[in-house]
Design a protein around this motif. Structure first.
Motif, short mmCIF file in Angstrom:
data_model
loop_
_atom_site.label_atom_id
_atom_site.label_comp_id
_atom_site.label_asym_id
_atom_site.label_seq_id
_atom_site.Cartn_x
_atom_site.Cartn_y
_atom_site.Cartn_z
N ARG A 1 0.80 -1.21 0.00
CA ARG A 1 0.00 0.00 0.00
C ARG A 1 0.84 1.27 0.00
NH1 ARG A 1 -5.27 -0.89 -1.13
NH2 ARG A 1 -5.64 1.15 -0.23
N GLU A 2 1.95 1.26 0.74
CA GLU A 2 2.72 2.49 0.82
C GLU A 2 4.20 2.21 1.10
OE1 GLU A 2 1.98 4.90 4.41
OE2 GLU A 2 0.57 3.32 5.00
N TYR B 1 6.06 1.65 -6.79
CA TYR B 1 4.90 2.49 -6.45
C TYR B 1 4.45 3.38 -7.61
CZ TYR B 1 6.08 0.77 -1.86
OH TYR B 1 6.35 -0.06 -0.81
N ARG C 1 0.67 0.91 -10.12
CA ARG C 1 -0.27 0.45 -9.10
C ARG C 1 -1.47 -0.23 -9.74
NH1 ARG C 1 0.16 2.27 -3.76
NH2 ARG C 1 1.79 3.83 -3.38
N PRO D 1 -5.05 -0.56 -10.57
CA PRO D 1 -6.10 0.48 -10.58
C PRO D 1 -7.32 0.15 -9.73
CG PRO D 1 -6.07 -0.74 -12.65
CD PRO D 1 -4.87 -1.17 -11.88
N HIS E 1 -7.17 -1.51 -6.58
CA HIS E 1 -6.88 -1.44 -5.15
C HIS E 1 -5.71 -0.52 -4.80
CE1 HIS E 1 -8.53 -5.76 -5.46
NE2 HIS E 1 -9.52 -4.95 -5.12
N SER E 2 -5.06 0.05 -5.81
CA SER E 2 -3.90 0.93 -5.61
C SER E 2 -2.71 0.20 -4.99
CB SER E 2 -4.27 2.15 -4.74
OG SER E 2 -5.19 2.96 -5.41
N GLU E 3 -2.64 -1.10 -5.17
CA GLU E 3 -1.48 -1.84 -4.68
C GLU E 3 -0.30 -1.64 -5.63
OE1 GLU E 3 -2.91 -5.82 -4.56
OE2 GLU E 3 -3.69 -5.64 -2.52
#
Length: 626
Positions: A518-519, A609, A612, A614, A616-618
């Motif tokens: 995620r980040e 990063y 990603r 689209p 789930h933004s993983e």
């Protein structure tokens, strides 16, 4: 003359298409006399009251829903004190079915607009504008020749404002269809022709950073007993070519999301296919479209078309509500659940559509165990979001008529949510409320997906996992003192240690993997171990090689190895945490069998990063060889 259309939204990012539709439909002649004010339920009543007062309206109308009715009622008590004599109107689903009761409770009300309000409001604003013009002409005619004549312009103070008086007694108002006045209802207003409605969004400035709502149809062909749409079954469609032109406006503007508010978008096959084909053919690579559909009637042709869409182009919301046949029959939902499951699986197979499935707790014939079964059935379809909602007994719905028969008790105040029924005790409702919160935090956030996928194996079924997690939260006091977003990973680790101690090391790695997906964390989580010197060396060598001859990180060309290592992340893992739960279980079992062969070299995983998912933004993930 200024007529203020007032919306009190649930959140700032929401907009209220109803008030904009009323203003647009009124036309150019009356546009200058109509003002729109939008607030949120998170604002203090005093703040909203001050905002309304400072706009100095000559008449005001509120758009009423279950989420804002409590706050609007507070405003109804105070507005006449600061704007005495001002005509106050209401409209919307929350006041359309018990209007007589509301008029008696609030005698300061001028009236209520019942049902679809575009034509009703147009005639209402015409009345007020004409009345204001007549008063101005009368005042000017009564002045002596030497006096300055009133142009109708200029600011009025609250002390000398000239309101229209008791408009309930006006014969003109009684001629307007679709109103409830103190003397009773006027003639019933017919349904609106969808093609007569103007486009709301010529000026996008008012909708900056807001969700854009769009309507291509009204009405619903189904009669679900808990829903107000069941009252009017007539479906009206907006002309398809008109819809295409209007959608192109959003595409040209590169609007982030357009949310269709059609009650059942795919109830007309050709209409749905025409719109889906158009957004595929004219996809701008940015805009996302949200549709609420009936999954049970999806055709093979529709599913195949959906599978052609760019990942992130569309998201679908399907109201499953229950998997209990007796419940579905009682609420007039004639769902072939096997067919629904097959349709959802086919949509999920391509992995390009964000899928949102809904359940409702508290429906007739659905007890705690039955709901557990419904939950497991829907959870097993692996939706991107699973909305666990609670029955709301809406005014005017068939469910309200049968509430006594079902033993349903619900809150007197909005949102009229169920407290208990013949099948579900209040204690059961409280348990489900806590489970709902766990689903929101740990499943719908999409932040713990790999951890949850494996954790399921420690329980007899998924519902039991969330039930156990809710009890863990309750025992630890986390419902009272809610953990921060970052600390929720540690809470989940603590829960996993309690129920599956043998795999503690694996859970640590799963949570680390989920976090970095995620980040790009600035500091490592407290439960993560240190990277070994040999692994640090491998990681450094990788980035130096990528800086001189990029293979995985071509998008970072021109950056130094140190810069690229800060913009991405690399982590060593002992377990194949990138797999789904069942495959991880198989792999761990094999590794334990072969444990005597000695420790294996840890796998390096690269998190990118800039790329990603689209849905789930993983971050994109690469397994690095060597």
């Amino acid at each position: 003359m200024k007529f203020l259309l007032t919306a009190v939204n649930a959140k700032y990012i929401h907009s209220n298409p109803a008030v904009y539709s009323l203003k647009s439909y009124a036309g150019e002649r009356f546009k200058e006399f109509i003002d729109i004010a939008e607030y949120t339920i998170n604002q203090r009543m005093e703040t909203i009251l001050a905002g309304i007062f400072e706009r100095r309206p000559d008449a005001i109308a509120f758009s009423c829903y279950i989420w804002n009715w409590e706050l609007i009622q507070e405003l109804l008590e105070e507005i006449p004190k600061v704007l005495p004599g001002i005509p106050i109107w209401l409209g919307g689903p929350e006041v359309s079915f018990n209007g007589e009761e509301i008029m008696k409770k609030y005698p300061q009300l001028t009236g209520i607009m019942i049902g679809e309000g575009e034509q009703t409001f147009k005639e209402l604003i015409e009345y007020y504008v004409c009345e204001a013009e007549r008063r101005t002409e009368s005042q000017n005619d009564n002045k002596s020749p030497g006096e300055n004549r009133d142009t109708g312009e200029g600011e009025k103070t609250s002390e000398n404002r000239d309101y229209s008086g008791n408009v309930n007694e006006s014969k003109e108002l009684s001629r307007i269809a679709g109103l409830l006045l103190a003397g009773g209802k006027t003639e019933e207003r017919g349904l609106t022709d969808m093609d007569s409605l103007p486009f709301l969004y010529e000026d996008m400035e008012a909708f900056d950073n807001r969700i854009i709502y769009y309507e291509s149809s009204r009405g619903c062909p189904y009669r679900c007993s808990y829903c107000l749409s069941s009252i009017d079954k007539k479906v009206r469609l907006r002309d398809l070519e008109t819809v295409k032109r209007e959608l192109q406006f959003f595409l040209d503007q590169k609007t982030a999301q357009v949310k269709f508010i059609d009650r059942t978008f795919n109830c007309d096959h050709e209409h749905a296919m025409g719109i889906w084909r158009y957004i595929i053919q004219n996809d701008n690579g940015v805009t996302n479209f949200h549709f609420e559909i009936e999954g049970n009637i999806l055709t093979k042709e529709e599913i195949e078309l959906l599978q052609e869409m760019r990942p992130g182009l569309a998201q679908l919301e399907i109201g499953v509500q229950s998997a209990n046949p007796a419940t579905l029959k009682e609420i007039n939902r004639f769902t072939d659940f096997a067919n629904l499951k097959n349709a959802v699986k086919m949509i999920r197979k391509k992995g390009n559509i964000h899928l949102h499935l809904d359940l409702i707790a508290g429906l007739p014939f659905e007890d705690y165990n039955s709901f557990s079964h419904s939950f497991n059935e829907v959870y097993g379809l692996h939706p991107d979001q699973l909305q666990l909602g609670f029955l709301k007994v809406l005014k005017g719905s068939p469910m309200q008529d049968k509430a006594d028969e079902y033993g349903i008790l619900y809150t007197n105040k909005p949102p009229y949510e169920i407290l208990c029924s013949k099948w579900l005790s209040y204690q059961d409702v409280l348990r489900l409320k806590r489970i709902e919160e766990m689903v929101e935090i740990y499943y719908n956030s999409n932040q713990f997906m790999h951890t949850l996928s494996f954790l399921e194996s420690a329980f007899v079924h998924p519902f039991a996992m969330f039930e156990g997690l809710a009890q863990y939260y309750q025992d630890k006091g986390y419902f009272t003192n809610s953990p921060s977003r970052a600390y929720r990973y540690e809470v989940l680790l603590g829960f996993a240690q309690c129920v599956d101690q043998e795999n503690e090391a694996l859970y640590r790695e799963l949570l680390i993997f989920d976090m970095y997906l995620r980040e790009n964390l600035k500091s490592r989580p407290s439960f993560a171990g240190e990277t070994e010197d040999e692994e640090k060396c491998r990681i450094r060598e990788f980035y130096e090689k990528e800086a001189s001859m990029p293979c995985y990180l071509k998008a970072y060309a021109g950056f130094s190895a140190k810069q690229t290592s800060k913009m991405t992340h690399m982590e060593p893992f002992s377990y194949p945490v990138w797999l789904d739960g069942e495959k991880i279980k198989e792999s761990v079992s094999k590794d334990r069998t072969a444990a005597e062969s000695g420790p294996k070299k840890r796998q390096l995983v690269l998190f990118d990063y800039k790329k990603r998912n689209p849905l789930h933004s993983e971050a994109a993930v690469y397994l690095i060889e060597g």
